[in-house]
Write an enzyme that holds these catalytic residues in place. Structure first.
Site, PDB file in Angstrom:
ATOM      1  N   GLN A   1      16.031  -8.496 -28.040  1.00 59.47           N
ATOM      2  CA  GLN A   1      16.947  -7.616 -28.749  1.00 59.47           C
ATOM      3  C   GLN A   1      18.115  -7.228 -27.853  1.00 59.47           C
ATOM      4  O   GLN A   1      18.124  -7.486 -26.647  1.00 59.47           O
ATOM      5  CB  GLN A   1      16.201  -6.344 -29.185  1.00 59.47           C
TER       6      GLN A   1
ATOM      7  N   HIS B   1      17.366  -8.301 -23.939  1.00 58.02           N
ATOM      8  CA  HIS B   1      16.188  -7.907 -23.183  1.00 58.02           C
ATOM      9  C   HIS B   1      14.962  -7.886 -24.082  1.00 58.02           C
ATOM     10  O   HIS B   1      15.073  -7.886 -25.306  1.00 58.02           O
ATOM     11  CB  HIS B   1      16.384  -6.535 -22.539  1.00 58.02           C
TER      12      HIS B   1
ATOM     13  N   SER C   1      10.272  -7.346 -29.265  1.00 53.46           N
ATOM     14  CA  SER C   1      11.261  -8.322 -29.705  1.00 53.46           C
ATOM     15  C   SER C   1      12.367  -8.541 -28.685  1.00 53.46           C
ATOM     16  O   SER C   1      12.734  -7.634 -27.923  1.00 53.46           O
ATOM     17  CB  SER C   1      11.888  -7.875 -31.031  1.00 53.46           C
TER      18      SER C   1
ATOM     19  N   GLU D   1      19.692   2.313 -22.572  1.00 49.53           N
ATOM     20  CA  GLU D   1      18.361   2.790 -22.217  1.00 49.53           C
ATOM     21  C   GLU D   1      18.004   2.348 -20.800  1.00 49.53           C
ATOM     22  O   GLU D   1      18.585   1.402 -20.258  1.00 49.53           O
ATOM     23  CB  GLU D   1      17.316   2.291 -23.218  1.00 49.53           C
TER      24      GLU D   1
ATOM     25  N   LYS E   1       9.954  -8.708 -37.652  1.00 51.22           N
ATOM     26  CA  LYS E   1      10.953  -7.872 -38.310  1.00 51.22           C
ATOM     27  C   LYS E   1      12.229  -8.667 -38.600  1.00 51.22           C
ATOM     28  O   LYS E   1      12.375  -9.812 -38.194  1.00 51.22           O
ATOM     29  CB  LYS E   1      11.269  -6.650 -37.436  1.00 51.22           C
TER      30      LYS E   1
ATOM     31  N   LYS F   1      23.037   2.783 -27.920  1.00 48.16           N
ATOM     32  CA  LYS F   1      21.672   3.052 -27.472  1.00 48.16           C
ATOM     33  C   LYS F   1      21.429   2.474 -26.083  1.00 48.16           C
ATOM     34  O   LYS F   1      20.561   1.621 -25.907  1.00 48.16           O
ATOM     35  CB  LYS F   1      20.660   2.494 -28.481  1.00 48.16           C
TER      36      LYS F   1
ATOM     37  N   HIS G   1      21.255  -3.796 -27.929  1.00 45.53           N
ATOM     38  CA  HIS G   1      21.713  -2.586 -28.603  1.00 45.53           C
ATOM     39  C   HIS G   1      23.238  -2.586 -28.663  1.00 45.53           C
ATOM     40  O   HIS G   1      23.896  -2.903 -27.666  1.00 45.53           O
ATOM     41  CB  HIS G   1      21.223  -1.344 -27.868  1.00 45.53           C
TER      42      HIS G   1
ATOM     43  N   ARG H   1      17.805  -7.581 -33.461  1.00 48.34           N
ATOM     44  CA  ARG H   1      16.701  -8.427 -33.007  1.00 48.34           C
ATOM     45  C   ARG H   1      16.960  -9.888 -33.343  1.00 48.34           C
ATOM     46  O   ARG H   1      17.654 -10.198 -34.296  1.00 48.34           O
ATOM     47  CB  ARG H   1      15.387  -8.000 -33.658  1.00 48.34           C
TER      48      ARG H   1
END
Length: 414
Positions: A106, A271, A104, A133, A296, A131, A108, A290
């Site tokens: 999305q 991203h 997806s 990453e 979802k 989050k 964070h 998302r």
């Protein structure tokens, strides 16, 4: 440290629809090395190494001791400071991802937004943490990352009339005039970019479906070698029925990475991973907002408001690693929770890792060899995973012509 501080782990897999199937997946390949069975028809998407409760790693001993229990028994493996700061958990979650189709679009949340979302919508956002990453390519890898340069977005608005139809003439014209007249005013440019993205993401579904059908029909009859046409058609095939995320690729950078190249995904940056295998490390959170390329829950309003709207080239999205020994590179993002070292050895080569004052997890991603630590020797085979406690010096060497490659995620006290 007097007791053993190196432990081989069994890491668990996660099966999501976007994962590669069976033995094609590096996730499945690595899981087999610790005795897990693999179903050739099942998607193996993620390989989780850490203490996250959704898929906690266990020590490969007779008791199958959860890694978190081991750290609780011996807090010095983590260091008292890290143990106390993160309530006995590791600060990071280390992963392997094997991607067959796009994840997806999305972003964070940062810590402030994460705490607010957790308080207001605990059924959707499961913890109050941020989050950040980082992804390091294991195989050729594709992703969307950050907004394109504004001139590219302007060109796409002109080249793709279907995009212009969705955002509307007024928004499109304001965007064009702003970036032409306010070239040095970054905040005004960001505001104009936000207006374009918001208008697109809030487009009525009926119009999205209609314009996407027009766009794909037109691109089907054009040069299939055009990378943008190929990407739009591929994503529309993966997420049929009018997913707004297919249009979002016209605003976001299409980033390709070769093995060893990396990108860091900070808070509030859009991203999506598209294909390939990667090593991923993140703060131990599961907060995701998302807005496309997914069946979802989509939280478009929050995503539109949370983004930084930074823009730049695809190449500028990549990290530059630093030297970390004779045969190692360090990927060191601007956060406290983790860094990752990549060690690559040719036949006959050896590497030493000095003591790291915090816990680490190591995974062998290619080849084989041996590791020495605390006077003991440990086999290194593709897919083997080890937890290494704080303040342990180790060395690694290859055992044959195949060479050796391993990644090591770690945290140091701040």
């Amino acid at each position: 440290m007097t007791q053993t501080a190196v432990f081989r782990l069994q890491a668990k897999t996660q099966s999501y629809d976007w994962g590669k199937l069976g033995d094609v997946s590096k996730v499945a390949l690595y899981a087999k090395q610790s005795g897990q069975s693999v179903d050739a028809t099942k998607p193996y998407a993620e390989f989780w190494m850490g203490t996250h409760p959704n898929a906690p790693s266990v020590v490969m001993d007779d008791a199958q001791t959860p890694l978190k229990d081991l750290i609780h028994q011996y807090p010095e493996l983590s260091t008292k400071k890290i143990y106390d700061q993160y309530n006995g958990d590791l600060p990071f979650l280390f992963k392997i991802l094997s991607i067959r189709k796009a994840l997806s679009i999305q972003a964070h949340p940062d810590k402030t937004l994460g705490a607010r979302l957790f308080k207001e919508f605990p059924n959707v956002y499961k913890d109050p943490n941020h989050k950040p990453e980082m992804a390091i390519a294991l195989t050729p890898f594709e992703a969307l990352r950050g907004f394109r340069p504004l001139e590219e977005i302007e060109e796409h608005i002109q080249r793709y009339p279907e995009l212009n139809e969705l955002i509307g003439d007024d928004v499109a014209q304001t965007f064009t005039s702003t970036i032409q007249e306010q070239q040095d005013d970054i905040e005004k440019n960001k505001a104009a970019l936000k207006s374009v993205f918001s208008a697109l993401m809030h487009s009525p579904q009926e119009q999205v479906t209609k314009q996407l059908s027009k766009l794909t029909d037109r691109l089907e009859n054009k040069d299939k070698e055009d990378p943008m046409a190929e990407l739009v058609l591929r994503l529309n095939q993966q997420y049929p029925g009018g997913d707004i995320g297919v249009f979002a690729v016209l605003l976001l950078n299409y980033v390709t990475m070769e093995p060893g190249q990396a990108m860091f995904l900070g808070a509030n940056e859009p991203h999506a991973y598209l294909s390939g295998d990667c090593v991923e490390c993140m703060a131990a959170s599961d907060n995701v907002v998302r807005a496309g390329l997914t069946p979802k829950f989509k939280d478009v309003d929050i995503l539109v408001e949370m983004l930084t709207y930074r823009y730049g080239s695809a190449e500028s999205q990549k990290m530059t690693p630093q030297s970390f020994g004779l045969h190692s590179l360090l990927y060191d993002p601007p956060i406290d929770e983790f860094s990752v070292a990549l060690t690559t050895l040719k036949s006959g080569e050896e590497e030493e890792h000095k003591e790291i004052p915090g816990p680490s997890i190591l995974i062998v991603t290619n080849g084989n060899g041996n590791m020495r630590a605390q006077g003991s020797s440990y086999p290194l085979e593709e897919g083997y995973v080890y937890f290494v406690g704080a303040n342990v010096e180790l060395s690694a060497e290859t055992s044959n012509e195949s060479g050796l490659e391993f990644y090591r995620a770690f945290t140091v006290p701040t």
